[in-house]
Scaffold this active site. Sequence first.
Site, PDB file in Angstrom:
ATOM      1  N   GLU A 117       0.790  -9.341  -9.423  1.00 24.81           N
ATOM      2  CA  GLU A 117       0.566  -8.369  -8.359  1.00 24.81           C
ATOM      3  C   GLU A 117       1.895  -7.716  -8.047  1.00 24.81           C
ATOM      4  OE1 GLU A 117      -2.232 -10.889  -5.732  1.00 24.81           O
ATOM      5  OE2 GLU A 117      -1.006  -9.655  -4.422  1.00 24.81           O
ATOM      6  N   ASP A 163       2.828  -8.428   6.722  1.00 20.07           N
ATOM      7  CA  ASP A 163       3.776  -9.276   6.027  1.00 20.07           C
ATOM      8  C   ASP A 163       4.782  -9.914   6.959  1.00 20.07           C
ATOM      9  OD1 ASP A 163       3.120  -9.062   3.165  1.00 20.07           O
ATOM     10  OD2 ASP A 163       3.366  -6.924   3.549  1.00 20.07           O
TER      11      ASP A 163
END
Lengths: 398, 259
Positions: free
Chosen positions: B46, B57
């Site tokens: 990814e 995040d």
Amino acid sequence: MSEVKSKYLVDERGYFGKFGGAYIPEMLYPNVEELRRSYLEIMGSPAFKADFDHLLKDFVGRPTPLYFAGRLSETFGANIYLKREDLCHTGAHKVNNTVGQILLAQALGKKRVIAETGAGQHGVATATVCALMGIDCIIYMGEIDMARQKPNVERMKILGAEVRPATSGSKTLKDATNEAMRHWINNPQDTHYIIGSVVGPHPYPDMVARFQSVISEEIKWQLKEKEGKENPDHVFACVGGGSNAAGAYYHYLDAEEVNLVAVEASGLGNNTGKSAATTALGREGVLHGSRTLLMQTDDGQVVEPYSISAGLDYPGIGPFHAHLFDSGRGQFVGVTDEEAMNAGVLLSRLEGIIPAVESAHAISALGKVKLKETDIVVVNLSGRGDKDLETYIKWGKY
Amino acid sequence: MNRIDQAFLDKKERLLNVYYTAGFPNLEDTLDIAKALDAGGADLIEIGLPFSDPVADGPTIQESSTKALANGMTLNKLFSQLQDLREHVEVPVLLMGYINPVLQYGFEKFCAKCAEVGIDGLILPDLPMYEYEELYKDVLEKYGLYNVFLITPQTSDERIQKIDELSKGFIYMVSSASTTGAKKGISSEQINYFQKIKSANLRNKRLIGFGISDNESFSKACEYADGAIIGSAFIKLVEQDSSAENIKNYIQGVKSPLS
């Protein structure tokens, strides 16, 4: 809050025209969905309305006056009224929304409240209502803003809130918002996030606009008393995210004869790279959960805005305002730091009112829109200048 | 056949998917890290598209994004780096990122470019499901790209069913209510959630991500899913040493059967 239906307001999918929606990661979905499902029902209940009205009246000090500013009117050649949101408890309109959202948080059984703040006004308004209700309060504030707005940091602490510095990115409002969203992701069940403006994923822009709509609801009957009619010719308000403007426009959206003037911060000038005038410099994009107008690079990275006013220092505007801009319903005007500061001093000298630097932008725009002598103009004076004393002192030209 | 499907056909269990940020630690590391992952034994890759405001995040991935942007990473740059991807890398490669840069690039142009360089799927965590269905699903299909959706412990059963219908390739199971890299290890509460999803008979394969960092957490996750995803821990690794050898040692260590 009386119910308004308008093509300029949110549709059933959470959009203002093509702007809005809920662009959120799955981690935030349950929190936002819980709010989406329940906010209208809770806000519509008689018990909630009674509590909200009571607190606005006895705690916030509403209705705020609609004041005819005689000397300002002479200066600009029109009949100018100031909607005195600066007289709200805590010094700005922000508290209208936090009072509403704290009642909502209570109804949802939340144990803790988080919020982001730029200048600290929304943080103070949130810390205030958390103290009032005995709910734990964590405020995220950019590290740089904490240094710029020290008195507000201390006010929040006195009120019992924990102030956490946002140390990532540019360390200002947008990063404080990022940190608050992260906190919410990590604490999905017991925490309510009080967003301070008409930004964020649906239902926030709609919910915050509804809480702030009390501003134009009052203007209507106050103007009727003073002028024999509910509608002015122009309503001026500054726009960062746009909550005070949303409140001041709300009940006039479908009265197309009322010119809605949205005043953005042009900082040092729109061509200097130091500006926060989103409609002049931004393009359609997605930030903090909604599709809106956004200052960004060609590559879609969000640009750090600049304004002397921390409350207007945001790279986007709420989808509510993006739609007013896109549809042509709103007239968008940019005002520089210098113009705003001059207007702040002017209002102080003419009317004995030192405005917040944000609100000074709205005053300055009076000179940028063609006004007739017979025009009735309402300027939403969103906040008082106490918090900006240091900015005025640094400015020095008074 | 889409390489993602092929990967799950070839290997029935313990698939390791590794996330890293494009253009980090150095601008030109993107392709080399992909090559090293492929050679080192990662089953899927990814590549993260850096964004200025990555709300989902934690600090590790955010800092890597900030660094990558400062290095000069852009989507144009990334696609030029990946021009010869398929000469070097066999395993499936997905791009993961926030929607705004993709929208600015142009959604269809982005998908066309992905197909051209040999990307197999997308993970766009802040793209709402109804927008995907109405505006973007057909575009992805036109270019043979799979769209992977996330579920979390808080996702309702009804919504999981819907996500299972819309997802292609696999479902990304976020292991806990958290941002990336926030929590270490796996709790009994999480095991209950893994177990529930395992017995839900979903159409899609499942990979567990968030909080996976080493052989122990990887192996634990693999008891309840087809594999797992490592992100923040790998970012920390390449920040120290992004050599192919170091990456290979790490991957082998994570994948080795528990003794």
